[in-house]
Design a protein around this motif. Structure first.
Motif, short mmCIF file in Angstrom:
data_model
loop_
_atom_site.label_atom_id
_atom_site.label_comp_id
_atom_site.label_asym_id
_atom_site.label_seq_id
_atom_site.Cartn_x
_atom_site.Cartn_y
_atom_site.Cartn_z
N SER A 43 0.83 -1.22 0.00
CA SER A 43 0.00 0.00 0.00
C SER A 43 0.86 1.26 0.00
N VAL A 44 1.98 1.24 0.74
CA VAL A 44 2.90 2.39 0.74
C VAL A 44 3.52 2.54 -0.64
N ARG A 45 3.98 1.43 -1.20
CA ARG A 45 4.62 1.48 -2.51
C ARG A 45 3.64 1.96 -3.58
N GLU A 46 2.40 1.52 -3.50
CA GLU A 46 1.39 1.94 -4.49
C GLU A 46 1.13 3.44 -4.40
N LYS A 47 1.06 3.96 -3.17
CA LYS A 47 0.86 5.41 -2.98
C LYS A 47 2.03 6.19 -3.57
N MET A 48 3.27 5.74 -3.29
CA MET A 48 4.44 6.44 -3.78
C MET A 48 4.55 6.34 -5.31
N VAL A 49 4.22 5.18 -5.86
CA VAL A 49 4.26 5.00 -7.32
C VAL A 49 3.29 5.98 -7.99
N GLY A 50 2.12 6.17 -7.41
CA GLY A 50 1.16 7.14 -7.98
C GLY A 50 1.73 8.54 -8.01
N LYS A 51 2.35 8.95 -6.92
CA LYS A 51 2.96 10.29 -6.86
C LYS A 51 4.14 10.41 -7.83
N LEU A 52 4.93 9.34 -7.90
CA LEU A 52 6.09 9.38 -8.79
C LEU A 52 5.70 9.37 -10.26
N ASN A 53 4.61 8.69 -10.61
CA ASN A 53 4.15 8.71 -12.00
C ASN A 53 3.67 10.11 -12.39
N GLN A 54 3.07 10.83 -11.43
CA GLN A 54 2.69 12.22 -11.71
C GLN A 54 3.94 13.07 -11.96
N LEU A 55 4.94 12.90 -11.10
CA LEU A 55 6.21 13.61 -11.27
C LEU A 55 6.87 13.23 -12.59
N LEU A 56 6.79 11.96 -12.94
CA LEU A 56 7.37 11.50 -14.20
C LEU A 56 6.68 12.15 -15.40
N ALA A 57 5.35 12.17 -15.39
CA ALA A 57 4.61 12.80 -16.50
C ALA A 57 4.97 14.27 -16.64
N ASP A 58 5.05 14.96 -15.51
CA ASP A 58 5.39 16.39 -15.56
C ASP A 58 6.84 16.60 -15.99
N SER A 59 7.73 15.72 -15.57
CA SER A 59 9.14 15.83 -15.97
C SER A 59 9.33 15.53 -17.45
N ILE A 60 8.58 14.57 -17.98
CA ILE A 60 8.64 14.29 -19.42
C ILE A 60 8.14 15.49 -20.20
N THR A 61 7.10 16.14 -19.71
CA THR A 61 6.57 17.34 -20.37
C THR A 61 7.62 18.44 -20.38
N LEU A 62 8.28 18.66 -19.24
CA LEU A 62 9.34 19.68 -19.17
C LEU A 62 10.49 19.32 -20.11
N ARG A 63 10.89 18.06 -20.08
CA ARG A 63 11.96 17.59 -20.97
C ARG A 63 11.64 17.94 -22.43
N ASP A 64 10.42 17.63 -22.84
CA ASP A 64 10.03 17.87 -24.23
C ASP A 64 9.89 19.35 -24.55
N MET A 65 9.50 20.16 -23.56
CA MET A 65 9.46 21.61 -23.78
C MET A 65 10.87 22.15 -24.06
N TYR A 66 11.85 21.59 -23.36
CA TYR A 66 13.23 22.02 -23.62
C TYR A 66 13.64 21.72 -25.07
N LYS A 67 13.27 20.57 -25.57
CA LYS A 67 13.63 20.23 -26.96
C LYS A 67 12.88 21.12 -27.94
N LYS A 68 11.60 21.37 -27.68
CA LYS A 68 10.81 22.26 -28.54
C LYS A 68 11.46 23.64 -28.60
N HIS A 69 11.81 24.17 -27.44
CA HIS A 69 12.39 25.52 -27.40
C HIS A 69 13.81 25.52 -27.99
#
Length: 197
Positions: A43-69
């Motif tokens: 249950s702890v790991r599942e909670k942390m994985v959910g938060k980390l997947n949100q961070l991952l999605a946002d970090s991928i978006t930032l990564r791709d914004m850098y390439k676009k710019h």
């Protein structure tokens, strides 16, 4: 079947690739492997994985914004920003990998495909067209600010849950790198005279 050199029968060679394979998922997104050699509960790991997947999605978006710019920057600071945006993109590639690997370590499934990332990310997508440099930088700074706040919140939740590995990763790797990148690009918005009077 032909006899081999040692009297064993061998199957005929089939060098055609096997493609069009279909199968069910072996693990659904949003779940964790329950029985694994990890001291944290599922249950702890599942909670942390959910938060980390949100961070991952946002970090991928930032990564791709850098390439676009990187591709679309223009103006008198073109050369410096073209190189800086690409450097930051490369660094974000490593951060994205670090987050995804932590998710896997916790027994989860990392978000990976662009369409899925776009649905999950909280960072607004820039327009497809080219924007002025101050707008590009402002977008990047807002994205960094969002990710830094996420890191703080995840570190706090990880500390409360006893997840030292996640706490260390988001502070030492993700937060500090985003702070540094934010500082580097933010300095391009400081108004300074080129010639002293």
């Amino acid at each position: 079947m032909a006899k081999g050199s040692k009297g064993l029968k061998s199957a005929p060679a089939n060098d055609a690739p096997r493609w069009h394979a279909k199968a069910q998922e072996i693990q659904k997104f949003g779940t964790v492997i329950v029985d694994m050699p990890h001291f944290l509960t599922a249950s702890v790991r599942e909670k942390m994985v959910g938060k980390l997947n949100q961070l991952l999605a946002d970090s991928i978006t930032l990564r791709d914004m850098y390439k676009k710019h990187h591709w679309q920057v223009s103006g008198p600071t073109f050369y410096q920003l073209h190189l800086l945006f690409d450097k930051h993109f490369d660094e974000q590639v490593e951060l994205v990998d670090t987050i995804a690997e932590r998710i896997q370590i916790l027994g989860g499934v990392s978000i990976a495909m662009g369409g899925d990332v776009a649905q999950l990310s909280h960072i607004p997508a820039p327009p497809k067209g080219r924007e002025e440099v101050p707008v590009q930088i402002s977008r990047l700074l807002e994205a960094h600010k969002h990710i830094m706040q996420e890191c703080h919140d995840i570190a706090e939740a990880a500390d409360d849950a006893g997840d030292d590995g996640t706490n260390d990763m988001v502070v030492s790797d993700i937060l500090r790198a985003n702070e540094l990148q934010s500082w580097f690009i933010g300095q391009h918005l400081v108004e300074m005279p080129l010639i002293l009077k």
